[in-house]
Design a protein around this motif. Structure first.
Motif, mmCIF file in Angstrom:
data_model
loop_
_atom_site.group_PDB
_atom_site.id
_atom_site.type_symbol
_atom_site.label_atom_id
_atom_site.label_comp_id
_atom_site.label_asym_id
_atom_site.label_seq_id
_atom_site.Cartn_x
_atom_site.Cartn_y
_atom_site.Cartn_z
ATOM 1 N N ARG A 62 0.842 -1.186 0.000
ATOM 2 C CA ARG A 62 0.000 0.000 0.000
ATOM 3 C C ARG A 62 0.882 1.243 0.000
ATOM 4 N NH1 ARG A 62 -3.246 -2.574 5.083
ATOM 5 N NH2 ARG A 62 -4.310 -4.269 3.947
ATOM 6 N N ALA A 63 0.311 2.379 -0.370
ATOM 7 C CA ALA A 63 1.094 3.608 -0.473
ATOM 8 C C ALA A 63 1.800 3.941 0.837
ATOM 9 C CB ALA A 63 0.189 4.766 -0.906
ATOM 10 N N GLU A 64 1.087 3.828 1.946
ATOM 11 C CA GLU A 64 1.701 4.125 3.240
ATOM 12 C C GLU A 64 2.853 3.177 3.521
ATOM 13 O OE1 GLU A 64 2.427 5.742 7.101
ATOM 14 O OE2 GLU A 64 1.509 6.513 5.256
ATOM 15 N N GLU A 65 2.709 1.920 3.156
ATOM 16 C CA GLU A 65 3.788 0.949 3.364
ATOM 17 C C GLU A 65 4.986 1.260 2.472
ATOM 18 O OE1 GLU A 65 0.842 -2.808 4.479
ATOM 19 O OE2 GLU A 65 1.533 -2.508 2.423
ATOM 20 N N VAL A 66 4.719 1.721 1.246
ATOM 21 C CA VAL A 66 5.807 2.124 0.349
ATOM 22 C C VAL A 66 6.569 3.294 0.951
ATOM 23 C CG1 VAL A 66 6.353 3.109 -1.906
ATOM 24 C CG2 VAL A 66 4.669 1.283 -1.732
ATOM 25 N N PHE A 67 5.854 4.280 1.449
ATOM 26 C CA PHE A 67 6.499 5.452 2.035
ATOM 27 C C PHE A 67 7.359 5.058 3.237
ATOM 28 C CE2 PHE A 67 2.938 8.487 0.439
ATOM 29 C CZ PHE A 67 3.483 8.422 -0.833
ATOM 30 N N ARG A 68 6.829 4.207 4.076
ATOM 31 C CA ARG A 68 7.576 3.785 5.262
ATOM 32 C C ARG A 68 8.823 2.996 4.879
ATOM 33 N NH1 ARG A 68 3.035 1.071 8.912
ATOM 34 N NH2 ARG A 68 4.841 0.532 10.201
ATOM 35 N N ARG A 69 8.715 2.217 3.841
ATOM 36 C CA ARG A 69 9.872 1.443 3.387
ATOM 37 C C ARG A 69 10.955 2.369 2.822
ATOM 38 N NH1 ARG A 69 10.237 -3.979 2.315
ATOM 39 N NH2 ARG A 69 11.943 -4.645 0.961
ATOM 40 N N LEU A 70 10.541 3.335 2.000
ATOM 41 C CA LEU A 70 11.498 4.286 1.440
ATOM 42 C C LEU A 70 12.226 5.049 2.538
ATOM 43 C CD1 LEU A 70 9.343 5.753 -1.484
ATOM 44 C CD2 LEU A 70 11.362 4.298 -1.732
ATOM 45 N N ALA A 71 11.468 5.534 3.508
ATOM 46 C CA ALA A 71 12.069 6.306 4.594
ATOM 47 C C ALA A 71 13.016 5.454 5.433
ATOM 48 C CB ALA A 71 10.973 6.917 5.470
ATOM 49 N N ALA A 72 12.633 4.202 5.676
ATOM 50 C CA ALA A 72 13.453 3.319 6.520
ATOM 51 C C ALA A 72 14.743 2.901 5.834
ATOM 52 C CB ALA A 72 12.643 2.072 6.899
ATOM 53 N N GLN A 73 14.775 2.949 4.515
ATOM 54 C CA GLN A 73 15.950 2.480 3.790
ATOM 55 C C GLN A 73 16.747 3.608 3.143
ATOM 56 O OE1 GLN A 73 15.460 -0.995 1.365
ATOM 57 N NE2 GLN A 73 13.994 -1.920 2.744
ATOM 58 N N GLY A 74 16.720 4.762 3.768
ATOM 59 C CA GLY A 74 17.599 5.842 3.346
ATOM 60 C C GLY A 74 16.997 6.840 2.392
ATOM 61 N N GLY A 75 15.696 6.743 2.122
ATOM 62 C CA GLY A 75 15.041 7.700 1.243
ATOM 63 C C GLY A 75 14.619 8.956 1.988
ATOM 64 N N PRO A 76 13.777 9.764 1.391
ATOM 65 C CA PRO A 76 13.295 10.983 2.052
ATOM 66 C C PRO A 76 12.545 10.664 3.346
ATOM 67 C CG PRO A 76 12.782 11.003 -0.298
ATOM 68 C CD PRO A 76 13.254 9.623 0.024
ATOM 69 N N ALA A 77 12.394 11.673 4.179
ATOM 70 C CA ALA A 77 11.706 11.506 5.456
ATOM 71 C C ALA A 77 10.237 11.155 5.228
ATOM 72 C CB ALA A 77 11.802 12.783 6.288
ATOM 73 N N LEU A 78 9.683 10.362 6.137
ATOM 74 C CA LEU A 78 8.307 9.915 6.013
ATOM 75 C C LEU A 78 7.347 11.099 5.956
ATOM 76 C CD1 LEU A 78 6.337 7.565 5.906
ATOM 77 C CD2 LEU A 78 6.377 7.487 8.417
ATOM 78 N N SER A 79 7.607 12.128 6.754
ATOM 79 C CA SER A 79 6.719 13.301 6.761
ATOM 80 C C SER A 79 6.712 13.988 5.400
ATOM 81 C CB SER A 79 7.161 14.283 7.852
ATOM 82 O OG SER A 79 8.508 14.698 7.637
ATOM 83 N N GLU A 80 7.867 14.022 4.734
ATOM 84 C CA GLU A 80 7.946 14.643 3.411
ATOM 85 C C GLU A 80 7.192 13.815 2.372
ATOM 86 O OE1 GLU A 80 12.032 15.152 2.469
ATOM 87 O OE2 GLU A 80 12.445 16.467 4.179
ATOM 88 N N LEU A 81 7.320 12.497 2.473
ATOM 89 C CA LEU A 81 6.632 11.621 1.531
ATOM 90 C C LEU A 81 5.118 11.733 1.680
ATOM 91 C CD1 LEU A 81 8.985 8.552 1.944
ATOM 92 C CD2 LEU A 81 8.645 9.809 -0.181
ATOM 93 N N ARG A 82 4.663 11.837 2.921
ATOM 94 C CA ARG A 82 3.221 11.925 3.162
ATOM 95 C C ARG A 82 2.628 13.258 2.722
ATOM 96 N NH1 ARG A 82 3.308 9.515 9.346
ATOM 97 N NH2 ARG A 82 3.040 7.292 8.830
ATOM 98 N N SER A 83 3.455 14.299 2.655
ATOM 99 C CA SER A 83 2.929 15.640 2.362
ATOM 100 C C SER A 83 3.258 16.108 0.948
ATOM 101 C CB SER A 83 3.490 16.643 3.376
ATOM 102 O OG SER A 83 4.914 16.685 3.313
ATOM 103 N N ILE A 84 3.541 15.189 0.056
ATOM 104 C CA ILE A 84 3.881 15.541 -1.326
ATOM 105 C C ILE A 84 2.706 16.238 -2.014
ATOM 106 C CG2 ILE A 84 4.225 14.498 -3.605
ATOM 107 C CD1 ILE A 84 6.050 12.508 -2.389
ATOM 108 N N ASP A 85 3.015 17.215 -2.823
ATOM 109 C CA ASP A 85 2.013 17.858 -3.664
ATOM 110 C C ASP A 85 1.792 16.945 -4.874
ATOM 111 O OD1 ASP A 85 0.450 19.381 -5.317
ATOM 112 O OD2 ASP A 85 1.723 21.170 -5.261
ATOM 113 N N THR A 86 0.670 16.263 -4.899
ATOM 114 C CA THR A 86 0.424 15.278 -5.949
ATOM 115 C C THR A 86 0.322 15.907 -7.341
ATOM 116 O OG1 THR A 86 -1.953 15.375 -5.500
ATOM 117 C CG2 THR A 86 -0.694 13.651 -4.383
ATOM 118 N N ASP A 87 0.101 17.226 -7.403
ATOM 119 C CA ASP A 87 0.035 17.893 -8.702
ATOM 120 C C ASP A 87 1.390 17.906 -9.399
ATOM 121 O OD1 ASP A 87 -2.650 18.415 -8.403
ATOM 122 O OD2 ASP A 87 -2.340 20.433 -7.567
ATOM 123 N N LEU A 88 2.469 17.626 -8.649
ATOM 124 C CA LEU A 88 3.820 17.674 -9.212
ATOM 125 C C LEU A 88 4.327 16.303 -9.646
ATOM 126 C CD1 LEU A 88 5.485 20.059 -6.575
ATOM 127 C CD2 LEU A 88 4.421 20.676 -8.765
#
Length: 405
Positions: A188-214
């Motif tokens: 799920r999207a939330e699980e993808v975000f948590r995985r990215l953040a846990a493995q050196g990607g952007p912070a979870l808060s940033e992933l959750r607050s993305i402007d989807t128009d971009l």
């Protein structure tokens, strides 16, 4: 669809309650709630498919042909002799550029911008103290004939390196500073975000607050769910949350184009979003790849008869849970994603499907099945039937499996 009613009037759902339409585990095989830990945990995974931050070769250095260069150098050398010592001073940076000796020491990270020429890379390395001069680096790339093999990205190098050693280090895969994160199908999207953040990607808060128009989402998308394509992604140190997620959406667009999703959706009497939704259910229900078209057929058969889908995976999505044990109380949760209470498809995808699930949604198998049960989740054994009596028997097999495991 008629339920089996106990003497007291309560619907028989089997051990801990099984889905009437599909008593099957999410993700096709892990046991109980340990699945969530498996999906969200773990370290880096070896590259299965490089996408997202795609490695693009730099353009070959533009310039003169080798023969023309040789003629010019010869003529230039003759002019040096003619003008004497003053000409030698002018020519020295080209014929004998400053260069360090050896492999250097310490550590420094240098970024090569996309589209950089060998000269621009050499200038960046010189500014960082890696090589003594840009000209020595250019000469080294020409001598080794590797200018076209330079790649953009971040590299860990040393200060005070001989130009040839710096070139060799840039071409070594171990020098590149990059995180590779593998996203499995069905998350799920939330699980993808948590995985990215846990493995050196952007912070979870940033992933959750993305402007989807971009992100470049398809015009029919209602959010990111369903459009974060499962693959392995390269994440550069300065990659933003938008960069990473946009790469995943772009990879979805490539897969959608490959299967001709938008063009073929009318063939199954669905909109493109509904096709992605069916694919997300097929992916979430799991099973083996060969089962995907059959699961899609069960969904279409039940919809054609006006039967509720009654899928546990949609109920679990509504509750943000992962488990093999769904109770009768769970099936009464108030949510547009509860396909026990609501007929037809849920309002959107419940997971992020891969290409095989998308293909299954567009190419359902031929069959009269109305039920399926994964009777052995560990080995992904799924049985299909058009008889409710057989479904009840298959459900008992699953209950026995769950009771002994």
């Amino acid at each position: 669809m008629p339920e089996q009613v106990a003497p007291g009037g309560r619907a028989e759902r089997g051990w801990e309650g099984s889905s009437l339409a599909a008593a099957v585990p999410p993700q096709g095989g892990a046991k109980d709630d340990s699945l969530a830990a498996e999906l969200l945990g773990g370290g880096e995974i070896d590259v299965a498919e490089e996408v997202g931050a795609e490695t693009v070769p730099l353009p070959a250095q533009r310039g003169l042909t080798r023969r023309t260069k040789g003629l010019l150098v010869a003529g230039f050398a003759a002019s040096v002799v003619a003008v004497g010592a003053g000409g030698y001073v002018v020519a020295k940076p080209y014929l004998m550029p400053d260069d360090f000796d050896g492999q250097g020491s310490g550590a420094v990270t240098v970024r090569i911008q996309p589209g950089s020429s060998a000269g621009e890379v050499g200038a960046a390395l010189t500014a960082a103290g890696v090589v003594a001069s840009a000209r020595s680096f250019i000469n080294a790339t020409e001598q080794k004939a590797v200018a076209a093999r330079l790649r953009p990205g971040h590299y860990k190098l040393r200060k005070g390196m001989a130009a040839g050693a710096a070139v060799d280090m840039l071409l070594h895969p171990g020098s590149r500073v990059v995180r590779r994160v593998s996203v499995p199908e069905g998350m799920r999207a939330e699980e993808v975000f948590r995985r990215l953040a846990a493995q050196g990607g952007p912070a979870l808060s940033e992933l959750r607050s993305i402007d989807t128009d971009l992100l470049g989402l398809p015009e029919y998308a209602r959010g990111v769910e369903g459009f974060l394509f499962p693959a392995t992604y390269e994440i550069e140190p300065d990659s933003s949350a938008t960069d990473v997620v946009a790469a995943m959406v772009e990879r979805f667009a490539a897969a959608a184009e490959e299967v001709k999703l938008a063009e073929r959706a009318p063939e199954v009497n669905l909109t493109p979003l509904e096709v992605v939704t069916v694919a997300s259910i097929v992916q979430a229900e799991g099973g083996r790849d060969a089962d995907y078209p059959k699961i899609a057929r069960v969904i279409y058969n039940r919809m054609a008869q006006g039967m509720p889908l009654q899928l546990d995976t949609t109920v679990l999505y509504a509750q943000s849970r992962r488990t093999l044990k769904v109770s009768e109380k769970d099936t009464r949760v108030r949510s547009p994603y509860n396909t026990y209470l609501r007929e037809g498809l849920p309002p959107g995808p419940i997971s992020n499907p891969g290409e095989k699930a998308l293909m299954a949604a567009l190419n359902p198998a031929e069959g009269d099945w109305y039920w399926f049960v994964t009777t052995d989740p560990e080995h992904r054994i799924t049985k299909f039937t058009d008889k409710e009596s057989e479904f009840v028997r298959y459900r008992e097999e699953l209950n026995e499996y769950l009771g002994t495991n």
